[in-house]
Design a protein around this motif. Structure first.
Motif, PDB file in Angstrom:
ATOM      1  N   LEU A 182     -95.792 199.044  52.544  1.00  0.00           N
ATOM      2  CA  LEU A 182     -94.943 197.915  52.905  1.00  0.00           C
ATOM      3  C   LEU A 182     -93.662 198.004  52.077  1.00  0.00           C
ATOM      4  CD1 LEU A 182     -97.644 195.094  53.030  1.00  0.00           C
ATOM      5  CD2 LEU A 182     -96.475 196.121  54.982  1.00  0.00           C
ATOM      6  N   PRO A 183     -92.568 197.464  52.586  1.00  0.00           N
ATOM      7  CA  PRO A 183     -91.279 197.666  51.906  1.00  0.00           C
ATOM      8  C   PRO A 183     -91.075 196.743  50.710  1.00  0.00           C
ATOM      9  CG  PRO A 183     -90.976 196.315  53.856  1.00  0.00           C
ATOM     10  CD  PRO A 183     -92.422 196.743  53.856  1.00  0.00           C
ATOM     11  N   MET A 184     -90.355 197.234  49.728  1.00  0.00           N
ATOM     12  CA  MET A 184     -89.845 196.397  48.647  1.00  0.00           C
ATOM     13  C   MET A 184     -88.375 196.118  48.980  1.00  0.00           C
ATOM     14  SD  MET A 184     -91.719 197.974  45.263  1.00  0.00           S
ATOM     15  CE  MET A 184     -91.083 196.725  44.144  1.00  0.00           C
ATOM     16  N   GLU A 185     -88.173 195.143  49.819  1.00  0.00           N
ATOM     17  CA  GLU A 185     -86.856 194.836  50.351  1.00  0.00           C
ATOM     18  C   GLU A 185     -86.011 194.121  49.296  1.00  0.00           C
ATOM     19  OE1 GLU A 185     -83.662 194.706  51.864  1.00  0.00           O
ATOM     20  OE2 GLU A 185     -85.127 195.605  53.256  1.00  0.00           O
ATOM     21  N   GLU A 186     -85.008 194.830  48.779  1.00  0.00           N
ATOM     22  CA  GLU A 186     -84.246 194.313  47.652  1.00  0.00           C
ATOM     23  C   GLU A 186     -83.466 193.051  47.986  1.00  0.00           C
ATOM     24  OE1 GLU A 186     -81.858 197.229  45.725  1.00  0.00           O
ATOM     25  OE2 GLU A 186     -83.566 198.516  45.211  1.00  0.00           O
ATOM     26  N   GLU A 187     -83.114 192.842  49.242  1.00  0.00           N
ATOM     27  CA  GLU A 187     -82.389 191.627  49.607  1.00  0.00           C
ATOM     28  C   GLU A 187     -83.209 190.373  49.316  1.00  0.00           C
ATOM     29  OE1 GLU A 187     -80.394 191.352  53.330  1.00  0.00           O
ATOM     30  OE2 GLU A 187     -79.862 193.484  53.347  1.00  0.00           O
ATOM     31  N   TYR A 188     -84.543 190.533  49.304  1.00  0.00           N
ATOM     32  CA  TYR A 188     -85.400 189.375  49.046  1.00  0.00           C
ATOM     33  C   TYR A 188     -85.412 188.972  47.577  1.00  0.00           C
ATOM     34  CZ  TYR A 188     -87.299 190.202  53.757  1.00  0.00           C
ATOM     35  OH  TYR A 188     -87.449 190.379  55.108  1.00  0.00           O
ATOM     36  N   LEU A 189     -84.874 189.825  46.710  1.00  0.00           N
ATOM     37  CA  LEU A 189     -84.841 189.488  45.279  1.00  0.00           C
ATOM     38  C   LEU A 189     -84.077 188.204  44.996  1.00  0.00           C
ATOM     39  CD1 LEU A 189     -84.334 192.836  43.307  1.00  0.00           C
ATOM     40  CD2 LEU A 189     -86.075 191.103  42.875  1.00  0.00           C
ATOM     41  N   GLU A 190     -83.152 187.891  45.854  1.00  0.00           N
ATOM     42  CA  GLU A 190     -82.349 186.680  45.679  1.00  0.00           C
ATOM     43  C   GLU A 190     -83.234 185.436  45.596  1.00  0.00           C
ATOM     44  OE1 GLU A 190     -78.832 184.708  44.996  1.00  0.00           O
ATOM     45  OE2 GLU A 190     -79.113 186.872  45.259  1.00  0.00           O
TER      46      GLU A 190
END
Length: 494
Positions: free
Chosen positions: A414-422
């Motif tokens: 599954l992805p570690m979507e960096e945009e979700y870090l916000e």
């Protein structure tokens, strides 16, 4: 069940035991079955025809052969074991067959038996021997430690099983790995009033001394002095103090590389002030299944002796409610120095793991694998059979995924979507321990949180689904599954 395996080079009909197990592929007897059938005047095929036995996977048929147990006359009974269609055979087919046939032999009450190794054009002797032996040992597992009633008189409590035409070294390795998986299962199945953080540390220490591993256990004072504020914040509400467990395996020759294994060690999780419903707490003794997998893997590693240095870390604690427990809106300072605002005390595992991962990084790990029953969101996404795999390094992620495939354990990237870090940024501290009220991407956000505590290659395995089964499954009974042990052993090249 107490199961002992014996490897043999001979055919099924040449080993003097009362029961011989032979395979049926797509309605046809295996080569070993045909050999036995010829020896006993087509007794097997006659009964198969009369009863329309097709040999669907797991289907069995007990055939009396009318002989006494002598080396000259062969077995007194044959157990036909259905393997399904031969075209679709895999190592998992053989592994599950091993588990099923052991359970069936025990149910029938036999104390000794021989089984063929279910060889095929696709599966060699070494691979089939390993899968069959591993499946048998996992399928024979039982957890009866606290049962006061005696088991059924018909079911065999001890079974000696010969594996005909098998690879001895493969069977030996399977015994080591399966014993490690069952060790992990035992830990998960222990009730939480018995397996406190201190008891988990004691068992890890005892295992290390038994197998020659280096061990260091930190108590609550040492944990605080080390600066593990996130870990200690979770632990401070319990009357049972935390322990930080560190085990190290070093090869005799210079190590090819140094790998760290980190396991979530919540020996019980109430959810804290963000209290779980009662029904959700029933299985929370399994919230240390990641730790159990890491300790089980270290048990196998110590015996198989790979050329890799392996360091294991477990932050063992309970998440309880008391006047000393941490609260929503508290700010904790992690070992890394990053501050964390608490939005949910039931998102506690990632806090303990943050400090453990930081410590593993600082101790010189070249790459880290972490296992945890971390999120219900991952179970919703992948179900109860598949673990989620998250990685900040594509190559390391593929290496772990391929090891899981070889081991027969199901993981899915599954992805570690960096945009979700916000969503993890806090107005009060550096980070929040959850992404707030949103119902979306819970498993990904948890993985992103962990990724904030190391820049080393990291794989996070969210094993919340497959770590514990509330009903029996193809490789064992209800309870802890020992998921992750086999993957880690494969990953480390042993």
């Amino acid at each position: 069940m107490e199961l002992s395996l014996k490897s043999a080079r001979r055919f099924v009909d040449e080993i003097p035991v009362s029961l011989a197990v032979v395979g049926v592929w797509g309605g046809e007897l295996s080569e070993e079955g045909q050999r036995l059938d010829s020896k006993f005047r087509k007794a097997l095929t006659k009964l198969m025809d009369e009863l329309h036995f097709k040999g669907d996977f797991g289907e069995t048929l007990l055939v009396p052969l009318g002989t006494r147990r002598t080396e000259e006359k062969g077995p007194g009974f044959a157990l036909l074991f259905g393997l399904g269609k031969k075209r679709g055979v895999s190592l998992e087919t053989v592994r599950k067959a091993g588990a099923k046939l052991v359970q069936e032999i025990a149910r029938l009450g036999f104390k000794e038996a021989v089984t063929e190794t279910f060889l095929s054009e696709k599966l060699g002797k070494k691979e089939a021997s390993y899968a069959l032996a591993e499946g048998a040992l996992l399928g024979g597992y039982a957890w009866n430690k606290y049962k006061t009633s005696s088991p059924s008189s018909k079911r065999s409590e001890k079974l000696r099983l010969w594996l005909a035409r098998s690879s001895g070294p493969a069977v030996d390795r399977a015994e080591v790995v399966a014993e490690a998986v069952n060790y992990a299962r035992d830990l998960v199945n222990e009730p939480p009033n018995i397996l406190t953080p201190a008891e988990l540390a004691s068992r890890a220490s005892q295992m290390a001394q038994e197998l020659g591993l280096e061990v260091e256990i930190w108590d609550e004072r040492q944990i605080q002095q080390a600066g593990m504020g996130a870990f200690y914040g979770v632990a401070q509400g319990s009357a049972n103090p935390p322990r930080f467990i560190q085990l190290t395996y070093k090869p005799q020759n210079p190590a090819e590389r140094t790998i760290a294994l980190v396991g979530k060690g919540l020996t019980f999780d109430t959810g804290g002030y963000s209290l779980k419903p009662s029904e959700s707490q029933i299985t929370m003794k399994c919230d240390m299944a990641g730790a159990a997998a890491v300790l089980g893997a270290m048990r196998a590693i110590a015996r198989l002796q790979p050329s890799v240095e392996v360091r294991a870390y477990v932050a063992a604690a309970e998440n309880m409610i008391s006047g000393a427990a941490y609260r929503v809106s508290d700010v904790l300072t992690s070992l890394s120095g990053k501050t964390i605002e608490i939005l949910n005390t039931d998102a506690e595992g990632r806090l303990t793991l943050a400090d453990a991962i930081t410590h593993a990084d600082r101790q010189g790990a070249e790459a880290i694998v972490e296992l945890s029953t971390l999120t219900g969101a991952c179970v919703i996404a992948l179900g109860e059979k598949v673990a989620g795999l998250f990685s900040n390094d594509a190559r390391w992620g593929r290496e772990v995924q391929e090891a899981a495939e070889r081991a027969g354990e199901k993981v899915w990237p599954l992805p570690m979507e960096e945009e979700y870090l916000e969503a993890l940024k806090s107005n009060t501290a550096d980070l929040k321990n959850t992404h707030g009220r949103s119902r979306y991407a819970g498993a990904i956000n948890a993985a992103l949180f962990l990724g904030e505590f190391t820049e080393k290659p990291l794989v996070h395995l969210d094993i919340a689904g497959p770590a514990y089964s509330e009903k029996s499954h193809p490789l064992g009974p209800a309870g802890g599954t020992g998921f992750g042990v086999r993957t880690l052993v494969e990953l480390l090249g042993v």
